[in-house]
Design a protein around this motif. Structure first.
Motif, short mmCIF file in Angstrom:
data_model
loop_
_atom_site.label_atom_id
_atom_site.label_comp_id
_atom_site.label_asym_id
_atom_site.label_seq_id
_atom_site.Cartn_x
_atom_site.Cartn_y
_atom_site.Cartn_z
N ASP A 290 -1.11 7.87 4.86
CA ASP A 290 -0.33 7.26 5.94
C ASP A 290 -0.95 7.55 7.30
OD1 ASP A 290 1.45 6.41 4.04
OD2 ASP A 290 3.00 7.89 4.52
N GLY A 291 -0.78 6.60 8.21
CA GLY A 291 -0.99 6.87 9.63
C GLY A 291 -2.40 6.82 10.15
N LYS A 333 1.86 1.40 6.13
CA LYS A 333 2.15 2.60 6.92
C LYS A 333 0.90 3.14 7.62
CE LYS A 333 6.17 4.09 4.26
NZ LYS A 333 6.83 5.21 3.55
N ASN A 335 -1.58 2.88 11.30
CA ASN A 335 -1.36 2.78 12.75
C ASN A 335 -2.42 1.92 13.42
OD1 ASN A 335 0.99 4.39 13.01
ND2 ASN A 335 -0.24 6.25 12.89
N ARG A 415 3.30 4.81 15.04
CA ARG A 415 4.57 4.62 14.35
C ARG A 415 4.69 5.47 13.09
NH1 ARG A 415 6.19 -1.64 15.62
NH2 ARG A 415 5.09 -1.77 17.60
N HIS A 416 3.58 5.99 12.62
CA HIS A 416 3.60 6.82 11.42
C HIS A 416 2.75 8.07 11.66
CE1 HIS A 416 5.37 3.46 9.20
NE2 HIS A 416 4.46 2.69 9.75
#
Length: 489
Positions: A290-291, A333, A335, A415-416
């Motif tokens: 994620d991210g 997920k 960014n 956002r993650h």
């Protein structure tokens, strides 16, 4: 006999007429001439013109927009309408050759998919699905919540597939019906990478990408497939697992148990190397957490993709530009911002190889439209202003702070939580480069098998080889039995 594709008459597709051309189908334009002049002037102000030194084609059939997976399903074909209108509002259509495409034929679908699956897909409807074995307790061909049965399903599949095959043909040949070849071909309605030979998967029913690659293999000895969707391009990888003429490279979020499809680990590089299975190490996966952010992603992409192109030496590239890898996507997920995603396309484009650009995932419609409009501009060498044009239909979809303040390039990052560090990124690069070492020398044998007029899947080739081997074995045994007889050896 109708040609395979026709030049895109924008009248049924959009309110704008093509430059220096009048509508030919008699339909009345849905917008005023003053609005058309506004768009034309915006194209002039933005410097939109045909690129020099190469040609770009855009392939599309607006009927694909009319289909609906269901009110609660994240896949919204309406995103394609929003994308098309934004592209037209910026005047990017003046920089490309536009083709209104036909539906794919059954024969074209059957170059990869099984007859039984195509029969099922063409016959199943919401009214007869229970009779055909799709109920709350059972399913067929993996139909269900992810891959629902909806009105017009088969036509939807043939529409997006037809546009992809059309795009591939402009890169694969200069024969009629195409008056000239194209260096870049675009179909944003395509890129459905999860479908299997006889199974729907992940919102995908027909794997148009596999059909495109088969088309390209008619004239290109080696094709590189690159996937930057947030999900693993498992269907394409699986289709060409035994081929040494196609390499698949997928960048995606990977979680074996909690993120679809649960495949694409770092050490999944294709089948083991054997004399009968030349596809070893022709799958390369870059699993992410994620991210991940712009600098990390673009660094990874350039380091790994650049080395892959250097080693594999493709003669054509297919790039799946799934928009669900953007920040703020309903399912993804990451960014990533729009320009970072587009930087990947620009890097591939810089190698000046025939390039097929396809869509894919993307479940926040306004950001899908933003991304694919931006990437269309990159293909044509255009630079777009950040403000969404005042003439853009549905401009309210982009308005407000929560929707990006009517900007083409809103901030989508942060956002993650980012679960990557420098060590993680460098480890991915190092491991992928190590995998690529196994490909050294492989491209020299890539052209040994040129496809037949209709290039079947690898299983068909293997079946022919087995038959030939059986015939040789039978002949050897006959000779053994004849030892000592007249005429024997």
């Amino acid at each position: 006999m109708a040609s395979i594709v026709q030049e895109w008459d924008r009248t049924p597709l959009s309110p704008f007429s093509p430059p220096n051309k009048q509508p030919t189908n008699g339909l009345r334009e849905s917008r005023t001439s003053s609005l058309q002049r506004t768009v034309r002037q915006a194209a002039v102000d933005n410097g939109i013109q045909r690129p020099r030194g190469y040609n770009v084609s855009f392939h599309y059939n607006s009927d694909v927009e009319q289909h609906h997976f269901g009110s609660h399903h994240p896949m919204k074909p309406w995103r394609l309408h929003l994308t098309k209108e934004l592209i037209l509002s910026y005047g990017l259509h003046y920089a490309m050759d536009l083709y209104q495409t036909r539906e794919a034929t059954r024969a074209e679908l059957a170059t990869f998919h099984t007859d039984e699956y195509i029969d099922f897909l063409s016959e199943v409807t919401p009214d007869n699905m229970n009779e055909m074995g799709i109920t709350d307790k059972e399913t067929r061909h993996n139909f269900g919540d992810d891959c629902p049965v909806f009105d017009g399903l088969y036509r939807y599949c043939t529409l997006y597939t037809g546009a992809s095959v059309s795009a591939a043909r402009t890169l694969a040949a200069t024969n009629p019906p195409f008056t000239n070849s194209h260096d870049i071909a675009i179909n944003w309605s395509g890129g459905l990478h999860h479908a299997k030979k006889s199974e729907a998967s992940g919102f995908c029913y027909i794997n148009d990408i596999v059909l495109c690659i088969l088309e390209l293999l008619r004239t290109h000895p080696r094709v590189l497939y690159i996937d930057i969707d947030v999900h693993h391009g498992d269907g394409v990888e699986q289709a060409f697992a035994s081929s040494d003429r196609v390499m698949t490279l997928s960048y995606h979020k990977y979680d074996k148990y909690d993120f679809f499809p649960g495949t694409g680990g770092l050490h999944e590089t294709g089948p083991k190397a054997t004399s009968s299975n030349p596809g070893a190490y022709t799958s390369l996966n870059v699993p992410l957490l994620d991210g991940i952010e712009d600098d990390q992603y673009t660094y990874l992409f350039e380091q790994i993709t650049g080395k892959t192109i250097e080693v594999f030496r493709p003669t054509a590239i297919v790039l799946q530009c799934g928009a669900d890898s953007l920040g703020g996507d309903r399912l993804g997920k990451f960014n990533l911002n729009i320009k970072a995603h587009g930087a990947c396309l620009s890097f591939v484009q810089s190698h000046r190889l025939p390039l097929l650009v396809l869509g894919g995932g993307g479940y926040t419609a306004r950001n899908v439209a933003r991304l694919w409009t931006h990437e269309t501009s990159l293909c044509t060498g255009s630079v777009l202003p950040d403000a969404i044009p005042a003439a853009a239909p549905y401009r309210q979809a982009f308005a407000g702070a929560e929707n990006g303040d009517s900007l083409l390039y809103p901030n989508l990052e942060g956002r993650h939580e980012n679960k990557h560090d420098r060590e993680k990124i460098e480890g991915l690069v190092q491991t992928c480069h190590e995998h690529l070492r196994h490909l050294q020398g492989a491209p020299s044998v890539m052209m040994r098998r040129i496809p037949r007029e209709v290039w079947g899947v690898r299983e068909e080739v293997d079946a022919v080889l087995k038959e030939e081997e059986a015939e040789r074995e039978s002949g050897r045994r006959d000779l053994e039995r004849s030892v000592g007889e007249r005429g024997g050896y």
